[in-house]
Write a protein that holds these residues in place. Structure first.
Motif, PDB file in Angstrom:
ATOM      1  N   THR A   1       0.816  -1.212   0.000  1.00 51.64           N
ATOM      2  CA  THR A   1       0.000   0.000   0.000  1.00 51.64           C
ATOM      3  C   THR A   1       0.856   1.271   0.000  1.00 51.64           C
ATOM      4  OG1 THR A   1      -0.144  -0.065   2.428  1.00 51.64           O
ATOM      5  CG2 THR A   1      -1.901  -1.160   1.183  1.00 51.64           C
ATOM      6  N   TYR A   2       2.158   1.127  -0.223  1.00 48.56           N
ATOM      7  CA  TYR A   2       3.055   2.279  -0.177  1.00 48.56           C
ATOM      8  C   TYR A   2       2.841   3.154  -1.406  1.00 48.56           C
ATOM      9  CZ  TYR A   2       7.267   4.806   1.255  1.00 48.56           C
ATOM     10  OH  TYR A   2       8.142   5.761   1.700  1.00 48.56           O
ATOM     11  N   VAL A   3       2.857   4.464  -1.205  1.00 46.44           N
ATOM     12  CA  VAL A   3       2.623   5.416  -2.295  1.00 46.44           C
ATOM     13  C   VAL A   3       3.953   5.784  -2.939  1.00 46.44           C
ATOM     14  CG1 VAL A   3       1.735   7.691  -2.918  1.00 46.44           C
ATOM     15  CG2 VAL A   3       0.582   6.336  -1.156  1.00 46.44           C
ATOM     16  N   GLY A   4       4.099   5.487  -4.236  1.00 46.73           N
ATOM     17  CA  GLY A   4       5.303   5.847  -4.967  1.00 46.73           C
ATOM     18  C   GLY A   4       6.443   4.867  -4.766  1.00 46.73           C
TER      19      GLY A   4
ATOM     20  N   TRP B   1       9.617   2.962  -3.323  1.00 52.61           N
ATOM     21  CA  TRP B   1      10.083   2.703  -1.959  1.00 52.61           C
ATOM     22  C   TRP B   1      11.610   2.663  -1.966  1.00 52.61           C
ATOM     23  CZ3 TRP B   1      13.246  -0.526   0.677  1.00 52.61           C
ATOM     24  CH2 TRP B   1      13.099  -0.601   2.066  1.00 52.61           C
TER      25      TRP B   1
ATOM     26  N   GLY C   1       3.910   9.375  -0.027  1.00 52.67           N
ATOM     27  CA  GLY C   1       2.594   9.995  -0.012  1.00 52.67           C
ATOM     28  C   GLY C   1       2.482  11.137   0.982  1.00 52.67           C
TER      29      GLY C   1
ATOM     30  N   LEU D   1       5.782   9.719  -8.613  1.00 51.58           N
ATOM     31  CA  LEU D   1       5.148   8.456  -8.230  1.00 51.58           C
ATOM     32  C   LEU D   1       5.807   7.241  -8.870  1.00 51.58           C
ATOM     33  CD1 LEU D   1       1.369   9.495  -8.300  1.00 51.58           C
ATOM     34  CD2 LEU D   1       2.902   9.260  -6.318  1.00 51.58           C
TER      35      LEU D   1
ATOM     36  N   ASN E   1      10.355  11.131   2.477  1.00 48.19           N
ATOM     37  CA  ASN E   1       9.390  10.650   3.466  1.00 48.19           C
ATOM     38  C   ASN E   1       9.857  10.994   4.881  1.00 48.19           C
ATOM     39  OD1 ASN E   1       7.632   9.251   5.127  1.00 48.19           O
ATOM     40  ND2 ASN E   1       7.649   7.391   3.896  1.00 48.19           N
TER      41      ASN E   1
END
Length: 320
Positions: free
Chosen positions: A98-101, A103, A233, A239, A307
């Protein structure tokens, strides 16, 4: 009247002595355990959690059997830590879904670049030389392949020792090691740029990006450069990885234009490489790590961690 064993001070002191011994042995090996687990997980926060679990397992086994002698505490602790780390990989994998963009690993920020590097002969400190780029490659291995690669290639464990840690046959470990090496070496050339060359390239890159000097950026970036920006996110970031020099220049100049002038720049070692850390006041804003071409004259990869959850351990005034 005879005293009961429970009231005997000598009897009461034994558990305390066992706990003190367990604590000392754990702290003696903590740096090594941290380095191994961090390279298996790519996360400082998860590594600290695993070390806590390792301590609880270690101290619990010692307190239950205070007279039990462990012949090789180092091997025993490594086995506990590695197996806890393998369990944690499943948690991280679910989180990644579910990580946005893109990692990226949580950067391990150490001393300023004008300080001498740590002793490369120390295996615990040598682990800091596992670069951000290498950690990204290791993410593509299976958990067992990664554990075998880290123990064997980074820390020099023999296949028979790794087999004992993972409770696998040596033949199975050799097969895992062979697959992991093939995969890593195909994606990550075996070279290391000289620290002076890396520092100069980093400074040139920062000056060009913050100054909006498109010509200088085009000169320092390799034609096939890739830029990863990890905002999770929570901060504005691309992204997907941006590939190619033209697209990379547009992205980098746009990001620099969104407040780059207000940021303070410090040069630190990040995962052993000379890198740059940006601060907004006293708060860390971004960590940028460059990967260089084999010739060392151009940037082939840019890793930007925005992040804030991955920067909580970064302090502006820390010497280490």
């Amino acid at each position: 009247m005879s005293r009961s064993p429970a009231a005997d001070p000598a009897t009461q002191s034994r558990p305390d002595e066992a706990l003190n011994t367990a604590t000392r042995l754990f702290m003696d090996h903590r740096e090594l355990l941290f380095a191994i687990v961090y390279n298996m997980l790519g996360s400082v926060a998860d590594t600290e959690d695993v070390l806590q679990e390792t301590w609880l397992s270690w101290s619990g086994s010692r307190s239950r059997s205070p007279h039990k002698e462990i012949g090789n505490p180092r091997a025993y602790l490594v086995r506990i830590a590695v197996n806890h780390a393998l369990k944690r990989r499943a948690v991280i994998s679910r989180r990644r879904e579910t990580y946005v963009g893109p990692w990226l690993p949580e950067p391990l920020v150490t001393q300023p670049t004008d300080e001498p590097p740590p002793d490369a002969a120390d295996p615990a400190l040598r682990a800091e030389s596992v670069s951000m780029a290498m950690l990204v490659v290791l993410e593509s291995l299976s958990p067992l392949e990664r554990a075998v690669f880290v123990l064997g290639e980074v820390f020099g464990y023999a296949h028979t020792e790794i087999a004992g840690v993972l409770d696998r046959r040596p033949a199975a470990v050799r097969q895992l090691a062979h697959r992991a090496r093939q995969h890593v070496h195909a994606r990550r050339p075996l070279y290391e740029a000289h620290p002076r060359v890396r520092r100069e390239a980093t400074e040139r890159f920062v000056q060009a990006a913050l100054g909006g000097d498109i010509g200088a950026l085009m000169e320092i970036l390799a034609p096939d450069v890739t830029v990863w920006s990890d905002g999770g996110g929570k901060r504005r970031a691309a992204l997907r990885p941006v590939r190619g020099r033209d697209k990379a220049v547009r992205l980098l100049t746009a990001q620099a234009g969104r407040g780059g002038a207000r940021l303070d720049i410090t040069y630190r070692r990040v995962n052993g490489d000379d890198s740059v850390v940006f601060f907004d006041g006293t708060s860390p804003f971004a960590v940028i790590v460059m990967d260089l071409t084999p010739e060392g004259d151009r940037v082939s990869g840019v890793y930007i961690v925005f992040n804030p959850d991955k920067l909580t351990h970064v302090r502006k005034d820390d010497d280490v």
